[in-house]
Scaffold this active site. Sequence first.
Site, PDB file in Angstrom:
ATOM      1  N   ARG A   1      -5.095  10.634   2.539  1.00 29.11           N
ATOM      2  CA  ARG A   1      -3.832  11.211   2.958  1.00 29.11           C
ATOM      3  C   ARG A   1      -2.772  11.154   1.851  1.00 29.11           C
ATOM      4  O   ARG A   1      -1.978  12.060   1.670  1.00 29.11           O
ATOM      5  CB  ARG A   1      -3.314  10.489   4.201  1.00 29.11           C
ATOM      6  CG  ARG A   1      -1.997  11.070   4.642  1.00 29.11           C
ATOM      7  CD  ARG A   1      -1.708  10.997   6.102  1.00 29.11           C
ATOM      8  NE  ARG A   1      -0.612  11.917   6.373  1.00 29.11           N
ATOM      9  CZ  ARG A   1      -0.757  13.160   6.737  1.00 29.11           C
ATOM     10  NH1 ARG A   1      -1.947  13.655   6.897  1.00 29.11           N
ATOM     11  NH2 ARG A   1       0.279  13.947   6.936  1.00 29.11           N
TER      12      ARG A   1
ATOM     13  N   ASP B   1       4.000   0.832  11.881  1.00 29.13           N
ATOM     14  CA  ASP B   1       2.744   0.216  11.463  1.00 29.13           C
ATOM     15  C   ASP B   1       2.537  -1.186  12.031  1.00 29.13           C
ATOM     16  O   ASP B   1       1.423  -1.719  11.973  1.00 29.13           O
ATOM     17  CB  ASP B   1       2.671   0.151   9.925  1.00 29.13           C
ATOM     18  CG  ASP B   1       2.337   1.497   9.305  1.00 29.13           C
ATOM     19  OD1 ASP B   1       1.895   2.390  10.046  1.00 29.13           O
ATOM     20  OD2 ASP B   1       2.515   1.663   8.088  1.00 29.13           O
TER      21      ASP B   1
ATOM     22  N   MET C   1       6.263   7.602  17.261  1.00 25.13           N
ATOM     23  CA  MET C   1       5.945   8.520  16.170  1.00 25.13           C
ATOM     24  C   MET C   1       4.555   9.136  16.248  1.00 25.13           C
ATOM     25  O   MET C   1       4.359  10.273  15.852  1.00 25.13           O
ATOM     26  CB  MET C   1       6.130   7.814  14.826  1.00 25.13           C
ATOM     27  CG  MET C   1       7.585   7.434  14.549  1.00 25.13           C
ATOM     28  SD  MET C   1       7.824   6.945  12.842  1.00 25.13           S
ATOM     29  CE  MET C   1       9.495   6.317  12.913  1.00 25.13           C
TER      30      MET C   1
ATOM     31  N   ASP D   1      -5.779   8.250   8.648  1.00 24.26           N
ATOM     32  CA  ASP D   1      -5.962   7.682   9.984  1.00 24.26           C
ATOM     33  C   ASP D   1      -6.038   8.752  11.062  1.00 24.26           C
ATOM     34  O   ASP D   1      -5.346   9.766  10.987  1.00 24.26           O
ATOM     35  CB  ASP D   1      -4.775   6.764  10.331  1.00 24.26           C
ATOM     36  CG  ASP D   1      -4.824   5.460   9.565  1.00 24.26           C
ATOM     37  OD1 ASP D   1      -5.939   5.012   9.275  1.00 24.26           O
ATOM     38  OD2 ASP D   1      -3.762   4.908   9.271  1.00 24.26           O
TER      39      ASP D   1
ATOM     40  N   LYS E   1       0.823  -1.212   0.000  1.00 25.74           N
ATOM     41  CA  LYS E   1       0.000   0.000   0.000  1.00 25.74           C
ATOM     42  C   LYS E   1       0.856   1.260   0.000  1.00 25.74           C
ATOM     43  O   LYS E   1       0.647   2.183  -0.785  1.00 25.74           O
ATOM     44  CB  LYS E   1      -0.916  -0.007   1.226  1.00 25.74           C
ATOM     45  CG  LYS E   1      -1.595   1.331   1.531  1.00 25.74           C
ATOM     46  CD  LYS E   1      -2.361   1.265   2.835  1.00 25.74           C
ATOM     47  CE  LYS E   1      -3.003   2.607   3.172  1.00 25.74           C
ATOM     48  NZ  LYS E   1      -2.079   3.544   3.813  1.00 25.74           N
ATOM     49  N   ASN E   2       1.839   1.327   0.915  1.00 25.88           N
ATOM     50  CA  ASN E   2       2.602   2.570   1.065  1.00 25.88           C
ATOM     51  C   ASN E   2       3.518   2.832  -0.123  1.00 25.88           C
ATOM     52  O   ASN E   2       3.839   3.980  -0.422  1.00 25.88           O
ATOM     53  CB  ASN E   2       3.407   2.543   2.373  1.00 25.88           C
ATOM     54  CG  ASN E   2       2.506   2.653   3.592  1.00 25.88           C
ATOM     55  OD1 ASN E   2       1.363   3.092   3.489  1.00 25.88           O
ATOM     56  ND2 ASN E   2       2.994   2.237   4.743  1.00 25.88           N
TER      57      ASN E   2
END
Length: 438
Positions: A97, A320, A342, A121, A22-23
Amino acid sequence: MGTFVIEGGHQLKGKIQPQGAKNEALQILCAVLLTPEQVTINNIPDIVDVNKLIALLKKLGVKINKIGSGSYTFKADEVNLKYLESAEFKEDGRGLRGSIMIVGPLLARFGKGYIPKPGGDKIGRRRLDTHFEGFINLGAKFRYNREDYFYGVEAEKLKGTYMLLDEASVTGTANIVMAAVLAEGTTTIYNAACEPYLQQLCKMLNRMGAKITGVGSNMLTIEGVDSLGGTEHRMLPDMIEIGSWIGLAAMTKSELTITNVSWDDLGQIPNVFRKLGITVEKQGDDIHIPAHTDGYEIQSYIDGSILTVADAPWPGFTPDLLSIVLVVATQARGSVLVHQKMFESRLFFVDKLIDMGAKIILCDPHRATVIGHDFKSTLKATTMTSPDIRAGVSLLIAALSAKGTSTIHNIEQIDRGYENIDERLRAIGAKITRVEGN
């Protein structure tokens, strides 16, 4: 809103293949805006966030053709810049995002890029300063309309420069790299993110004609070129999904094989799960998790002190997967401190796990201590709501290990990051049903 109904307490068995990352997809898809030539991308995950970005690119005038499962061609030879100033774009861009990463390519190729404040998110503050400070360093003028939260950057010609990023932001680095490849002169980015997905972006851009060196390090040097051409690219498997399946296997005492994981790009992930006592076996490019019928024991440090699992920029452990680690620890032998550095709201889902019977002390918004049950008492089924993608999957794993039937609402959050997750889980023996909302 959709709901998952999960009958927990069943062992699973079989093979599961991770989706495309995904990223990585969110970066790679935006890079098609850098060239008028055709770009072919394979192994694109069929998930909500990626599909929203593809729809956004289509409205921008990119010609998109699906040529197979997870494979598309993109051609940005007639980009509609007027769409960027429309009310429709303000609404479309706000819902995703990843839309922030169209700004760098648009600025580089067309001299302007706009974006509404993106969503995503609800895991605390996620600043955009790094992105825009990078563009300003390259010579762009920045403007921000506070009334409708609309950002813009414009430049007649970007000029290469040296910059030290205030944080090793993955999306920030990707955006600045995409702007710098068409800038005049040489750009040096220090404290650059160096995640495998960013390396993938740099390799793809180099195949398109960019001149980027230092790929894989925290200092990138980019010699600007006049134009970029087309290419073909294949996404890596999603390392977050791979970590999720490792955690699922351990929690349900299941024997699972995760296929085609690209071991060389997993970094610390296998080691961190091994520290939790989980057997992670390398079989070619697959991961094999045997059934942990006797449970798993968390390692202590050499001096006997409690293990701490903390996130850090790559090659540290990805933030994540901390929610997965936290859930897995609830049934381990021993204790662990989970330190989420983070994002300040990512641990707030632990109250759902406590309701299920987990022994967790939330020390503050960033730290939680987990005291494992060693399967002597199972988690109890409950009804819960998914607050974000990663917490949602963690709660799903908890439900699959719990005795009884659990319900998870707001599963759209899970669908944002995981492709057909209920079908794929049923294929390995999970008792999970999707109930569509009104």
